[in-house]
Motif scaffolding. Structure first.
Motif, PDB file in Angstrom:
ATOM      1  N   LEU A   1     -12.139  -5.552 -26.430  1.00 40.07           N
ATOM      2  CA  LEU A   1     -13.100  -5.027 -25.897  1.00 40.07           C
ATOM      3  C   LEU A   1     -13.503  -6.247 -24.937  1.00 40.07           C
ATOM      4  O   LEU A   1     -13.737  -5.918 -23.705  1.00 40.07           O
ATOM      5  CB  LEU A   1     -14.137  -4.499 -26.471  1.00 40.07           C
ATOM      6  CG  LEU A   1     -13.952  -2.851 -27.035  1.00 40.07           C
ATOM      7  CD1 LEU A   1     -15.035  -2.462 -27.735  1.00 40.07           C
ATOM      8  CD2 LEU A   1     -13.414  -1.998 -25.995  1.00 40.07           C
ATOM      9  N   THR A   2     -13.692  -7.193 -25.382  1.00 37.54           N
ATOM     10  CA  THR A   2     -14.160  -8.457 -24.291  1.00 37.54           C
ATOM     11  C   THR A   2     -13.394  -8.723 -23.310  1.00 37.54           C
ATOM     12  O   THR A   2     -13.418  -9.047 -22.255  1.00 37.54           O
ATOM     13  CB  THR A   2     -14.499  -9.645 -25.364  1.00 37.54           C
ATOM     14  OG1 THR A   2     -15.390  -9.344 -26.269  1.00 37.54           O
ATOM     15  CG2 THR A   2     -15.016 -11.003 -24.462  1.00 37.54           C
ATOM     16  N   TYR A   3     -11.991  -8.721 -23.758  1.00 38.41           N
ATOM     17  CA  TYR A   3     -10.891  -8.991 -22.917  1.00 38.41           C
ATOM     18  C   TYR A   3     -10.571  -7.813 -21.869  1.00 38.41           C
ATOM     19  O   TYR A   3     -10.412  -8.241 -20.747  1.00 38.41           O
ATOM     20  CB  TYR A   3      -9.569  -9.143 -23.579  1.00 38.41           C
ATOM     21  CG  TYR A   3      -8.358  -9.435 -22.681  1.00 38.41           C
ATOM     22  CD1 TYR A   3      -8.312 -10.642 -22.055  1.00 38.41           C
ATOM     23  CD2 TYR A   3      -7.310  -8.478 -22.525  1.00 38.41           C
ATOM     24  CE1 TYR A   3      -7.292 -10.990 -21.302  1.00 38.41           C
ATOM     25  CE2 TYR A   3      -6.398  -8.409 -21.525  1.00 38.41           C
ATOM     26  CZ  TYR A   3      -6.285  -9.973 -20.990  1.00 38.41           C
ATOM     27  OH  TYR A   3      -5.052 -10.133 -20.023  1.00 38.41           O
ATOM     28  N   VAL A   4     -10.749  -6.782 -22.247  1.00 37.62           N
ATOM     29  CA  VAL A   4     -10.766  -5.666 -21.529  1.00 37.62           C
ATOM     30  C   VAL A   4     -11.859  -5.493 -20.234  1.00 37.62           C
ATOM     31  O   VAL A   4     -11.628  -5.243 -19.229  1.00 37.62           O
ATOM     32  CB  VAL A   4     -10.527  -4.337 -21.970  1.00 37.62           C
ATOM     33  CG1 VAL A   4     -10.625  -3.137 -21.234  1.00 37.62           C
ATOM     34  CG2 VAL A   4      -9.441  -4.198 -22.925  1.00 37.62           C
ATOM     35  N   SER A   5     -13.046  -5.980 -20.750  1.00 39.23           N
ATOM     36  CA  SER A   5     -14.122  -6.028 -19.832  1.00 39.23           C
ATOM     37  C   SER A   5     -14.030  -7.236 -18.637  1.00 39.23           C
ATOM     38  O   SER A   5     -14.829  -7.140 -17.834  1.00 39.23           O
ATOM     39  CB  SER A   5     -15.393  -6.275 -20.625  1.00 39.23           C
ATOM     40  OG  SER A   5     -15.650  -7.491 -21.134  1.00 39.23           O
ATOM     41  N   GLY A   6     -12.986  -8.015 -18.781  1.00 38.64           N
ATOM     42  CA  GLY A   6     -12.852  -9.060 -17.728  1.00 38.64           C
ATOM     43  C   GLY A   6     -12.898 -10.087 -18.056  1.00 38.64           C
ATOM     44  O   GLY A   6     -12.818 -11.227 -17.002  1.00 38.64           O
ATOM     45  N   GLU A   7     -13.170 -10.771 -19.432  1.00 43.43           N
ATOM     46  CA  GLU A   7     -13.257 -12.066 -19.581  1.00 43.43           C
ATOM     47  C   GLU A   7     -11.996 -12.698 -19.899  1.00 43.43           C
ATOM     48  O   GLU A   7     -10.848 -11.980 -19.962  1.00 43.43           O
ATOM     49  CB  GLU A   7     -14.237 -12.317 -20.788  1.00 43.43           C
ATOM     50  CG  GLU A   7     -15.684 -11.899 -20.687  1.00 43.43           C
ATOM     51  CD  GLU A   7     -16.624 -12.684 -19.922  1.00 43.43           C
ATOM     52  OE1 GLU A   7     -16.008 -13.886 -19.733  1.00 43.43           O
ATOM     53  OE2 GLU A   7     -17.327 -12.691 -19.007  1.00 43.43           O
TER      54      GLU A   7
ATOM     55  N   SER B   1     -12.339 -14.234 -24.901  1.00 46.62           N
ATOM     56  CA  SER B   1     -12.431 -12.982 -26.063  1.00 46.62           C
ATOM     57  C   SER B   1     -11.881 -13.353 -27.501  1.00 46.62           C
ATOM     58  O   SER B   1     -12.541 -12.768 -28.487  1.00 46.62           O
ATOM     59  CB  SER B   1     -11.048 -12.211 -25.657  1.00 46.62           C
ATOM     60  OG  SER B   1     -11.367 -11.874 -23.786  1.00 46.62           O
TER      61      SER B   1
END
Length: 64
Positions: free
Chosen positions: A22-28, A33
């Protein structure tokens, strides 16, 4: 390894994977992530250890 330990580690690893994803998908980026996911695992172990009681503390496995 006991069943309790296996359940705690599995749930913690799944939670870490979900948080990292979810951290990666949020743009980080990927390193952030991974750090977020890896930081979640020990926190999950500590939390689950406190809420999932050992069999001896409940009086054994045969009781309902």
């Amino acid at each position: 390894m006991t069943l309790r330990t296996t359940v705690i580690l599995t749930i913690s690893l799944v939670a870490g994977s979900v948080v990292g994803g979810l951290t990666y998908v949020s743009g980080e980026n990927v390193p952030k992530s991974l750090l977020a996911g890896l930081a979640t695992v020990p926190a999950g172990v500590a939390f689950l250890h406190s809420i999932i009681q050992a069999g001896a503390a409940r009086g054994g496995e045969g009781e309902a």
